[in-house]
Design a protein around this motif. Structure first.
Motif, PDB file in Angstrom:
ATOM      1  N   VAL A  46       0.730  -1.185   0.025  1.00 46.15           N
ATOM      2  CA  VAL A  46      -0.008  -0.071   0.002  1.00 46.15           C
ATOM      3  C   VAL A  46       0.964   1.295   0.129  1.00 46.15           C
ATOM      4  CG1 VAL A  46      -1.512   1.362   1.433  1.00 46.15           C
ATOM      5  CG2 VAL A  46      -2.048  -1.068   1.103  1.00 46.15           C
ATOM      6  N   LEU A  51      -1.403   3.540  -2.293  1.00 46.61           N
ATOM      7  CA  LEU A  51      -2.908   3.303  -2.304  1.00 46.61           C
ATOM      8  C   LEU A  51      -3.640   3.727  -0.927  1.00 46.61           C
ATOM      9  CD1 LEU A  51      -2.547  -0.109  -3.879  1.00 46.61           C
ATOM     10  CD2 LEU A  51      -3.457   1.950  -4.953  1.00 46.61           C
ATOM     11  N   THR A  54      -7.082   4.495  -1.000  1.00 52.89           N
ATOM     12  CA  THR A  54      -7.948   3.369  -1.256  1.00 52.89           C
ATOM     13  C   THR A  54      -8.130   2.409  -0.388  1.00 52.89           C
ATOM     14  OG1 THR A  54      -7.409   3.640  -3.562  1.00 52.89           O
ATOM     15  CG2 THR A  54      -8.661   1.679  -2.902  1.00 52.89           C
ATOM     16  N   VAL A 101      -6.195  -2.641  -7.473  1.00 55.12           N
ATOM     17  CA  VAL A 101      -6.071  -2.985  -6.006  1.00 55.12           C
ATOM     18  C   VAL A 101      -6.271  -4.491  -5.950  1.00 55.12           C
ATOM     19  CG1 VAL A 101      -7.193  -2.875  -3.644  1.00 55.12           C
ATOM     20  CG2 VAL A 101      -7.181  -0.674  -5.241  1.00 55.12           C
TER      21      VAL A 101
END
Length: 202
Positions: A46, A51, A54, A101
């Motif tokens: 991540v 990310l 998200t 993802v």
């Protein structure tokens, strides 16, 4: 009431059910005994792939558990939900995981699939989220003694003077790790105190 930005108060603690607007909690199946490795790997990915907007928190709820054996106490870290990792994230409008993802998660060693149907993960209810996060809050509290029996359970003595005897759990002293079992001795039901680790369920 929306769970996008919601708090629940439990006792004197306030648990945040979602860190960012739009995020919900999902349950990811993982290989047994790989929960921590998966969590650490996902957190690294991540950060590397940027990310954070998200995917939020990634949690493996654990509990300190004290076990007594021969009068000696040891503390162990017990996973409360073996085989599962809890992930806070944003999904597409149709409920599916964003493709980039999903690939990032699936390529992580030990990962199975999200709990859900038709390829879409099912968000946890607020009640289940509260229960899970409360377990995390309590992880650093004084360890509890884990006795895997309840009153009325049929058990068998594995060691000691009454080895191989079977009986029914009458009561338990959790602080001392002692279980009182009703054993049939000379034709009579007799209460006998046994250390919990000397017993097994029938």
């Amino acid at each position: 009431m929306s769970s996008e930005r919601q708090n629940q108060t439990v006792g004197e603690k306030t648990l945040t059910l979602a860190a960012k607007p739009g995020m919900k909690w999902y349950v990811l199946r993982v290989a047994s005994n790989k929960e921590e490795q998966v969590r650490e790997a996902l957190e690294r990915k991540v950060k590397i792939e940027g990310l954070e907007d998200t995917i939020g928190r990634i949690i493996v709820p654990t509990q300190n558990e004290k076990r007594l054996r021969g009068g000696v106490a040891r503390v162990y870290l017990r996973k409360m939900y073996p085989g599962y990792v809890f992930v806070e994230m944003i999904t597409e409008k149709d409920g599916s995981v964003p493709e980039h993802v999903w690939f990032m998660i699936k390529e992580t060693m030990g990962v199975g699939d999200f709990i859900g149907s038709e390829g879409k993960p099912s968000a946890m209810s607020d009640h289940d989220v509260e229960k899970m996060l409360l377990a995390v809050e309590r992880a650093e509290e004084a360890p509890t003694l884990g006795i895997p029996f309840a009153k009325g359970d049929r058990v068998k003595v594995r060691e000691g003077s009454f080895e191989s005897f079977e009986g029914e759990v009458e009561s338990m002293d959790v602080a001392k790790g002692i279980v009182t079992v009703l054993l049939t001795i000379f034709g009579r039901s007799t209460p006998v105190d046994v250390e919990y680790w000397q017993l097994e369920k029938v």
